[in-house]
Design a protein around this motif. Structure first.
Motif, PDB file in Angstrom:
ATOM      1  N   GLN A 191      -6.623   2.576   7.432  1.00 37.02           N
ATOM      2  CA  GLN A 191      -5.187   2.350   7.539  1.00 37.02           C
ATOM      3  C   GLN A 191      -5.003   0.854   7.716  1.00 37.02           C
ATOM      4  O   GLN A 191      -5.280   0.304   8.777  1.00 37.02           O
ATOM      5  CB  GLN A 191      -4.605   3.133   8.719  1.00 37.02           C
ATOM      6  N   GLY A 192      -4.550   0.190   6.658  1.00 44.52           N
ATOM      7  CA  GLY A 192      -4.484  -1.259   6.687  1.00 44.52           C
ATOM      8  C   GLY A 192      -3.096  -1.782   6.387  1.00 44.52           C
ATOM      9  O   GLY A 192      -2.523  -1.500   5.330  1.00 44.52           O
ATOM     10  N   ALA A 193      -2.558  -2.541   7.303  1.00 44.65           N
ATOM     11  CA  ALA A 193      -1.252  -3.164   7.095  1.00 44.65           C
ATOM     12  C   ALA A 193      -1.360  -4.224   5.996  1.00 44.65           C
ATOM     13  O   ALA A 193      -2.468  -4.639   5.621  1.00 44.65           O
ATOM     14  CB  ALA A 193      -0.768  -3.798   8.397  1.00 44.65           C
ATOM     15  N   PRO A 194      -0.237  -4.685   5.443  1.00 43.95           N
ATOM     16  CA  PRO A 194      -0.280  -5.712   4.407  1.00 43.95           C
ATOM     17  C   PRO A 194      -1.023  -6.956   4.875  1.00 43.95           C
ATOM     18  O   PRO A 194      -0.842  -7.419   6.003  1.00 43.95           O
ATOM     19  CB  PRO A 194       1.204  -6.025   4.159  1.00 43.95           C
ATOM     20  N   GLY A 195      -1.907  -7.474   4.011  1.00 43.11           N
ATOM     21  CA  GLY A 195      -2.600  -8.710   4.324  1.00 43.11           C
ATOM     22  C   GLY A 195      -3.848  -8.555   5.153  1.00 43.11           C
ATOM     23  O   GLY A 195      -4.492  -9.550   5.501  1.00 43.11           O
ATOM     24  N   THR A 196      -4.230  -7.316   5.490  1.00 43.71           N
ATOM     25  CA  THR A 196      -5.422  -7.105   6.307  1.00 43.71           C
ATOM     26  C   THR A 196      -6.692  -7.045   5.469  1.00 43.71           C
ATOM     27  O   THR A 196      -7.790  -6.946   6.018  1.00 43.71           O
ATOM     28  CB  THR A 196      -5.306  -5.814   7.131  1.00 43.71           C
ATOM     29  N   GLY A 197      -6.552  -7.076   4.160  1.00 48.77           N
ATOM     30  CA  GLY A 197      -7.721  -7.110   3.284  1.00 48.77           C
ATOM     31  C   GLY A 197      -8.351  -5.762   3.013  1.00 48.77           C
ATOM     32  O   GLY A 197      -9.523  -5.686   2.645  1.00 48.77           O
ATOM     33  N   LYS A 198      -7.588  -4.671   3.134  1.00 50.39           N
ATOM     34  CA  LYS A 198      -8.180  -3.340   2.978  1.00 50.39           C
ATOM     35  C   LYS A 198      -8.716  -3.117   1.565  1.00 50.39           C
ATOM     36  O   LYS A 198      -9.777  -2.510   1.385  1.00 50.39           O
ATOM     37  CB  LYS A 198      -7.183  -2.254   3.344  1.00 50.39           C
ATOM     38  N   THR A 199      -7.993  -3.603   0.547  1.00 51.14           N
ATOM     39  CA  THR A 199      -8.473  -3.426  -0.825  1.00 51.14           C
ATOM     40  C   THR A 199      -9.775  -4.192  -1.034  1.00 51.14           C
ATOM     41  O   THR A 199     -10.744  -3.658  -1.581  1.00 51.14           O
ATOM     42  CB  THR A 199      -7.421  -3.901  -1.832  1.00 51.14           C
ATOM     43  N   ALA A 200      -9.806  -5.427  -0.592  1.00 55.42           N
ATOM     44  CA  ALA A 200     -11.032  -6.227  -0.721  1.00 55.42           C
ATOM     45  C   ALA A 200     -12.178  -5.585   0.049  1.00 55.42           C
ATOM     46  O   ALA A 200     -13.320  -5.557  -0.422  1.00 55.42           O
ATOM     47  CB  ALA A 200     -10.786  -7.644  -0.225  1.00 55.42           C
ATOM     48  N   VAL A 201     -11.885  -5.046   1.216  1.00 57.34           N
ATOM     49  CA  VAL A 201     -12.922  -4.373   2.007  1.00 57.34           C
ATOM     50  C   VAL A 201     -13.490  -3.186   1.232  1.00 57.34           C
ATOM     51  O   VAL A 201     -14.706  -2.972   1.180  1.00 57.34           O
ATOM     52  CB  VAL A 201     -12.355  -3.921   3.366  1.00 57.34           C
ATOM     53  N   GLY A 202     -12.609  -2.404   0.600  1.00 61.36           N
ATOM     54  CA  GLY A 202     -13.072  -1.258  -0.171  1.00 61.36           C
ATOM     55  C   GLY A 202     -13.957  -1.661  -1.335  1.00 61.36           C
ATOM     56  O   GLY A 202     -14.987  -1.033  -1.602  1.00 61.36           O
ATOM     57  N   ASP A 249      -5.173  -4.151  11.558  1.00 58.77           N
ATOM     58  CA  ASP A 249      -3.814  -4.639  11.782  1.00 58.77           C
ATOM     59  C   ASP A 249      -3.749  -6.156  11.940  1.00 58.77           C
ATOM     60  O   ASP A 249      -2.688  -6.706  12.228  1.00 58.77           O
ATOM     61  CB  ASP A 249      -3.177  -3.964  12.995  1.00 58.77           C
ATOM     62  N   ARG A 250      -4.880  -6.849  11.751  1.00 58.40           N
ATOM     63  CA  ARG A 250      -4.866  -8.322  11.801  1.00 58.40           C
ATOM     64  C   ARG A 250      -4.684  -8.842  10.393  1.00 58.40           C
ATOM     65  O   ARG A 250      -5.525  -8.657   9.520  1.00 58.40           O
ATOM     66  CB  ARG A 250      -6.161  -8.851  12.407  1.00 58.40           C
ATOM     67  N   GLY A 251      -3.555  -9.495  10.169  1.00 60.73           N
ATOM     68  CA  GLY A 251      -3.223  -9.973   8.828  1.00 60.73           C
ATOM     69  C   GLY A 251      -3.803 -11.343   8.545  1.00 60.73           C
ATOM     70  O   GLY A 251      -3.489 -12.316   9.238  1.00 60.73           O
ATOM     71  N   PHE A 252      -4.661 -11.425   7.525  1.00 55.33           N
ATOM     72  CA  PHE A 252      -5.247 -12.705   7.135  1.00 55.33           C
ATOM     73  C   PHE A 252      -4.540 -13.295   5.919  1.00 55.33           C
ATOM     74  O   PHE A 252      -4.617 -14.484   5.674  1.00 55.33           O
ATOM     75  CB  PHE A 252      -6.738 -12.522   6.814  1.00 55.33           C
ATOM     76  N   ARG A 253      -3.876 -12.449   5.145  1.00 60.00           N
ATOM     77  CA  ARG A 253      -3.266 -12.927   3.905  1.00 60.00           C
ATOM     78  C   ARG A 253      -1.789 -13.270   4.087  1.00 60.00           C
ATOM     79  O   ARG A 253      -1.338 -14.336   3.679  1.00 60.00           O
ATOM     80  CB  ARG A 253      -3.413 -11.867   2.798  1.00 60.00           C
ATOM     81  N   VAL A 254      -1.017 -12.400   4.707  1.00 61.67           N
ATOM     82  CA  VAL A 254       0.429 -12.608   4.809  1.00 61.67           C
ATOM     83  C   VAL A 254       0.737 -13.485   6.022  1.00 61.67           C
ATOM     84  O   VAL A 254       0.334 -13.172   7.144  1.00 61.67           O
ATOM     85  CB  VAL A 254       1.167 -11.267   4.934  1.00 61.67           C
TER      86      VAL A 254
END
Length: 673
Positions: free
Chosen positions: A189-200, A507-512
């Motif tokens: 469960q990844g908020a916007p900018g947390t890099g969930k897609t890149a992590v996957g 929930d830590r946003g690195f992108r946004v």
């Protein structure tokens, strides 16, 4: 420490990079020089493909560096961490693959848990060259923690084109997900900018590295929401040396028929309900007819008789085995033939396996099997259900209401299944039927992105593709924009066939940046109550501009804003209501602004400026985003909650700056900005 001039230490690192590049080139040349020698054409083709993929993975990209970090350990070892393994002519490692076990310390070591690391060095890079470095002395208690400037610059570096890898910036919590075991299904469960897609995507690359023999055979598949998204992420895995991973959308995954029809929202939602799986199962297995006449098999001058009650016992046993319809159907001739052999043995004969096979293949048995257990076609089964209310009712008693059945059945049934205008939801039902009839092959691992938008039946379709493997499930409940979007990951995981799997929250946003995420987060209490707001951890708060405009010259105002943004490097995404895209594209062209237009079935991500329909924006990211008419974007959805979720997605695509251009008043939920 950093340096702009080549100090001796910096020069030494630059020379090391040069040596590593030369070694990689030598490794590739050696691979290309190998000759394919095999005893048969199939082995030769397999070996040739293996060598081709190996050579492709060793291709150097001069725009990136081979390594981005270094760790010095308390055992006097020094390891350079990079995108792939590089060895010298003696086989000694010059660069360690970021996926190797010894690379874990680079990502996770800290002063509280140094993991044997004395020094961690990060390199500042420019077009593949090392220009600076920063050192952390993890076992020096006198040194204070300082946020890495190089890390921040890498995260915020302007981008044009597809998504890039994040191997240089993976955070400890992300690394734990990336390196989870091959048999473990993880939901993020990844908020916007947390890099969930890149992590996957990096998890897929790590799995192929750590379990290559298994996964290279069984396959890894990435499933995304649309083609524009897949174009956006398509360069990540090749950049990491993995070129044999499939990419598809959920529609392409289940595409067994041309999709020519469109369902009303209520119909599509009902066809996505998990109860339909049981309806379809009933329809398939109801095709098995009870025996009312005995099986009579002539052999020479005698006829052997298997009573109907014995045949029905065989049918019941096959139905209870848990195998697919066709698999049980293929067992039936041998079971009947075995029953005949028992009659022969009881009469004093001594038949062998050849006799049983002969009986099973006989015309009499084939005809008898065809009457009791007919071959099925998924399209014919679904056509019968959607064409005939009585047929649907027969298979949905206690599952659907009368009103629901009337919603599902066609108002004007086509003359034949060949004339049916199948919808996207029908394609998913056909995929389910196909699996009831014959088992769907399973892959080794599936990465499913934007999973919150999938219906239960779509999740079942994905789950079939990883029934013997595991999955990485990525999404954000707050970004669910379909009428059937989930409010519970546990429910989604059950439909996927992975109940009880671990859910990890990022929930830590690195992108946004903070100014953007705080603006968009005002929508959360209204469309995802109880879900925590993401927190931006970047020093740069970014830029947020609200630009009012007159309706008559809205397109011109947007072109002016984009022209101003062109003065800075990096990508620009103009996100607008779908029905405004054409007029905005014409305005951009009139103003001499070269741009691409992203669509559901194609992507064009090579321009600095991309015009993006709001319904295609999910999963994309741009350095600067211009959002046009947010109120209209929200109003285009069927209900307020879905509209606000769509707007939340659109507002959180920016890496550096967000400009909102509007003629209509902004939504009241954003009024406090």
């Amino acid at each position: 420490m950093s340096a702009s001039a080549p100090t001796p230490e910096l020069k030494s690192e630059q020379d090391y990079l040069g040596a590593a590049r030369a070694a990689l080139a030598a490794m590739r040349e050696q691979t290309l020089s190998l000759k394919v020698q095999a005893h048969d054409p199939i082995s030769a083709e397999h070996l040739a493909r293996t060598l081709h993929l190996r050579a492709a993975s060793l291709q150097d990209d001069p725009s990136t560096t081979l390594f981005f970090g270094r760790v010095d350990t308390d055992t006097d070892e020094r390891w350079y961490i990079g995108r792939r393994h590089v060895a010298d002519s003696a086989g000694d490692p010059l660069v360690i693959d970021w996926r190797a076990g010894m690379s874990t310390a680079f990502y996770r070591a800290s002063r509280t848990e140094p993991m044997g690391v004395v020094l961690r060095r990060r390199f500042g890079l420019d077009h593949g060259a090392i220009t600076a470095y920063e050192d952390e002395h993890l076992q020096d208690r006198a040194e204070h923690d300082v946020r890495s400037q190089i890390l921040a610059e890498e995260i915020e570096r302007p981008r044009v084109g597809p998504m890039r890898d994040i191997v240089a910036t993976i955070q400890p919590e992300q690394d734990e997900i990336v390196r989870a075991g091959a048999d473990q299904t993880i939901c993020v469960q990844g908020a916007p900018g947390t890099g969930k897609t890149a992590v996957g995507l990096h998890r897929a690359a790590w799995l192929l590295y750590a379990f290559r023999d298994r996964l290279a055979r069984s396959g890894v598949l990435v499933i995304g929401p649309n083609r524009a998204f897949l174009e956006h992420i398509g360069a990540v895995l090749p950049a990491l040396g993995e070129v044999a991973v499939g990419h598809t959308t959920i529609e392409e995954l289940v595409a067994s028929v041309p999709v020519r029809g469109t369902d009303p929202t209520a119909t599509a939602a009902l066809k996505g309900d998990a109860r339909l799986a049981e309806v379809l199962r009933n329809a398939v297995w109801s095709a098995v007819q009870p025996a009312t006449e005995p099986l009579v098999v002539p052999r020479g001058v005698r006829k052997w008789r298997v009573p109907a009650y014995e045949v029905n016992d065989i049918l019941d046993e096959l139905r209870s085995r848990g195998v697919r319809y066709d698999a049980a159907r293929q067992m039936l001739p041998q079971r009947l033939a075995h029953a005949v052999l028992l009659k022969m043995e009881g009469a004093g004969d001594s038949p062998d396996d050849r006799v049983q096979d002969s009986v099973a293949r006989s015309a009499v048995v084939k005809k008898y099997v065809g009457e009791l257990w007919p071959a099925l076609d998924a399209k014919a089964v679904l056509f019968a259900l959607l064409s005939d209310l009585d047929e649907l009712e027969r298979h949905s008693v206690d599952l659907l209401t009368d009103d629901e059945r009337r919603i599902l059945v066609w108002d004007k049934p086509p003359r034949s299944k060949g004339a049916a205008r199948w919808s996207r939801a029908d394609a998913v039902l056909l995929d389910e039927l196909g699996d009831h009839i014959s088992r769907t092959p399973s892959l080794g691992h599936v990465v499913l992105d934007e999973a919150q938008d999938l219906s239960p039946m779509q999740l079942r379709a994905v789950g079939r593709r990883c029934s013997t493997g595991a999955a990485t499930v990525l999404g954000d409940i707050a970004q669910g924009t379909t009428p059937w979007a989930t409010d519970s990951w546990q429910s989604s995981l059950e439909h996927l066939g992975k109940p009880g799997s671990h859910v990890e929250v990022l929930d830590r946003g690195f992108r946004v940046p903070a100014s953007v995420i705080e603006y968009a987060a005002q929508l959360l209490p209204h469309m995802a109550p109880g879900l925590g707001s993401p927190v931006s951890v970047r020093d740069n708060p970014g830029r947020l501009d609200l630009v009012p405009a007159d309706a008559a010259d809205l397109a011109t105002r947007v072109a002016e804003v984009v022209t101003t943004e062109l003065g800075e490097p990096g990508s620009i995404g103009v996100i607008a209501p779908d029905d405004m895209v054409q007029s905005l594209s014409e305005s951009l062209r009139r103003n001499g602004i070269d741009h691409g237009v992203l669509g559901q079935d194609h992507g064009d991500i090579d321009h600095q400026v991309d015009l993006v329909p709001a319904t295609v924006a999910k999963g994309l990211e741009f350095d600067r985003v211009v959002v046009v008419e947010p109120t209209a974007i929200a109003a285009a959805e069927p209900d307020e909650r879905t509209g606000l979720r769509r707007l939340y997605v659109v507002l959180t695509r920016a890496v550096s700056a967000l400009t909102v251009v509007h003629a209509e008043p902004l939504p009241t939920q954003l009024a406090s900005a």
